[in-house]
Design an enzyme around this catalytic site. Structure first.
Site, PDB file in Angstrom:
ATOM      1  N   GLY A 275       0.768  -1.241   0.000  1.00  0.00           N
ATOM      2  CA  GLY A 275       0.000   0.000   0.000  1.00  0.00           C
ATOM      3  C   GLY A 275       0.797   1.288   0.000  1.00  0.00           C
ATOM      4  N   GLY A 276       2.117   1.204  -0.109  1.00  0.00           N
ATOM      5  CA  GLY A 276       2.945   2.421  -0.133  1.00  0.00           C
ATOM      6  C   GLY A 276       2.572   3.335  -1.289  1.00  0.00           C
ATOM      7  N   LYS A 277       2.458   2.750  -2.478  1.00  0.00           N
ATOM      8  CA  LYS A 277       2.133   3.559  -3.665  1.00  0.00           C
ATOM      9  C   LYS A 277       0.660   3.944  -3.651  1.00  0.00           C
ATOM     10  CE  LYS A 277       5.699   1.105  -6.229  1.00  0.00           C
ATOM     11  NZ  LYS A 277       5.781  -0.044  -5.306  1.00  0.00           N
TER      12      LYS A 277
ATOM     13  N   CYS B 139      10.203  -3.773  -9.645  1.00  0.00           N
ATOM     14  CA  CYS B 139      11.459  -3.648  -8.890  1.00  0.00           C
ATOM     15  C   CYS B 139      12.449  -4.678  -9.428  1.00  0.00           C
ATOM     16  CB  CYS B 139      11.219  -3.816  -7.392  1.00  0.00           C
ATOM     17  SG  CYS B 139      10.272  -5.270  -6.970  1.00  0.00           S
TER      18      CYS B 139
END
Length: 437
Positions: free
Chosen positions: A258-260, A377
């Protein structure tokens, strides 16, 4: 004399290595689990972390050295072999602990197996009493580089093919430099103030990023108050590419943890981001993240496989879409050194199929004129540039969008390509396509 605490620290490190090498556990997860349940001091926890990551990162090199003294490793109990790796790592790469103490400690740990301590003592003393075997003497180039940088031969070959030998070696060498701790500041106006408060430096790549060589940002008051959130510098570059104005309906197709998603939500006012994942516990992570950052009203989670987006949401539903695709994670090798050994070059074809299947599905739910940002990534062309090229071939109603960044060395043919040696970050790829209106 090695104290009992250090002995315990090495015992814990050995236990984690067993989990990683024997059971295929992820080094970061196995390490966290052991450290949380241990009574070790902070200094000892740091030692365990150094020993585990260092031994895993140098695995192929250590095995090559040990093969000169051990005729048949299959005759040994696995824990004895891993104890030798752990001890040899300390002898070769750590200079704060005297060699005699490392050997004594290994011998003490070896006493759990009958007669193992004599064997361990003899092998380690052989390394102290004789010159080290010379890696430079290995004739085959890829094999030599594989041993030197502890990377499988296929990975060495792939990186040389894509980046040339000099840069491939720079990438591999950089993986031995410890990972920085990095966070995203949630309010751009507070970057300087928080940098000072947290004794951190501003990121070279992200205007909202702070970094420091090591540190526990998550334990800070700023984290509890939602002023910062844990996110790698490279990952912080993704949400801005969507150029959000605030009203948009956005899809984050592969969203956990959920960072982005939260970064996207921070740009929204009347809009909303729908975050998808396959697993309930990962959706909970996204919700907790959004809640802590005060963004819960702009984030909606849904349990769904991203390849089912078109049939679930129908056409022309979203203004903008992020596909942070499942990938090999080759860009994360500094943080997760075991990734190097758990992949095969064959994985890339399989992953490319999944990546394309997700793009093929989500593009059907994008409105005309809408954009898809595709990120991974990984630093392997097959999962990055080749995926976008194939997608554009299949979908003539889409066109590439050229991305830019102030650091021109990470921009390559309109894509953002960051390799781990450039800024000592994760390796990362970002690209964008637009549906023609």
């Amino acid at each position: 004399m090695v104290n009992k605490k250090e002995e315990r620290a090495r015992g814990v490190a050995l236990k984690v290595l067993q989990e990683v090498f024997e059971k295929g556990a992820y080094s970061n997860i196995a390490l966290n689990k052991e450290l949380q349940s241990s009574q070790l001091s902070q200094a000892d926890k740091s030692l365990v972390t150094e020993l585990v990551y260092g031994t895993v990162a140098r695995k192929i090199t250590l095995e090559w050295y040990l093969a000169h003294e051990i005729a048949d490793r299959d005759q040994l109990d696995s824990w004895v072999y891993h104890l030798l790796m752990l001890s040899l790592y300390q002898i070769l790469y750590l200079d704060k602990i005297p060699n005699h103490a490392i050997v004594n400690e290994a011998v003490n740990l070896a006493k759990r197996g009958r007669g193992a301590e004599k064997f361990v003592n003899a092998i380690l003393r052989a390394f102290l009493n004789k010159p080290l075997p010379d890696i430079a003497a290995i004739k085959r180039k890829n094999k030599r580089l594989s041993v030197q940088y502890s990377a499988p031969v296929w990975l060495v070959a792939t990186l040389i093919e894509e980046y040339g030998q000099e840069r491939a070696e720079a990438i591999l060498a950089s993986l031995f430099i410890r990972n920085k701790a990095s966070v995203r500041v949630t309010d751009l106006s507070k970057v300087d103030e928080l940098a000072q408060a947290l004794s951190a430096e501003k990121s070279d790549l992200s205007p909202v990023g702070l970094v420091k060589a090591s540190g526990h940002f998550a334990g800070s008051q700023a984290f509890k108050e939602g002023l910062i959130t844990i996110q790698d510098e490279t990952s912080q570059l993704v949400a801005p590419t969507l150029q959000l104005e605030g009203w948009e309906e956005v899809l984050d197709a592969c969203a956990a943890p959920g960072g982005k998603t939260c970064h996207i939500a921070s740009y929204l006012t009347s809009g909303q981001v729908t975050a998808l994942d396959l697993y309930d516990h990962k959706l909970t992570l996204i919700e907790e993240n959004a809640h802590r950052l005060g963004l819960a009203n702009r984030v909606k989670t849904q349990k769904l496989d991203a390849v089912q987006v078109a049939e679930t949401f129908g056409p022309d539903r979203f203004d903008k879409i992020l596909v942070d695709a499942p990938c090999s994670g080759i860009g994360l090798m500094r943080r997760k050194p075991d990734i190097k050994y758990n992949k095969e070059s064959a994985d890339f074809d399989q992953l490319q199929e999944i990546q394309l299947a997700i793009l093929d599905s989500v593009c059907q739910s994008l409105k005309k004129g809408g954009i898809i940002t595709y990120s991974t990534c990984t630093i392997v062309r097959k999962e990055n540039q080749d995926v976008i090229a194939k997608f554009l071939d299949r979908h003539p109603n889409f066109e590439p969008v050229a991305l830019t960044h102030e650091c021109s060395d990470i921009v390559q043919n309109g894509c953002i390509v960051i390799t781990p040696e450039q800024y000592l970050t994760d390796g990362f790829f970002i690209s964008q396509v637009r549906r023609k209106s």
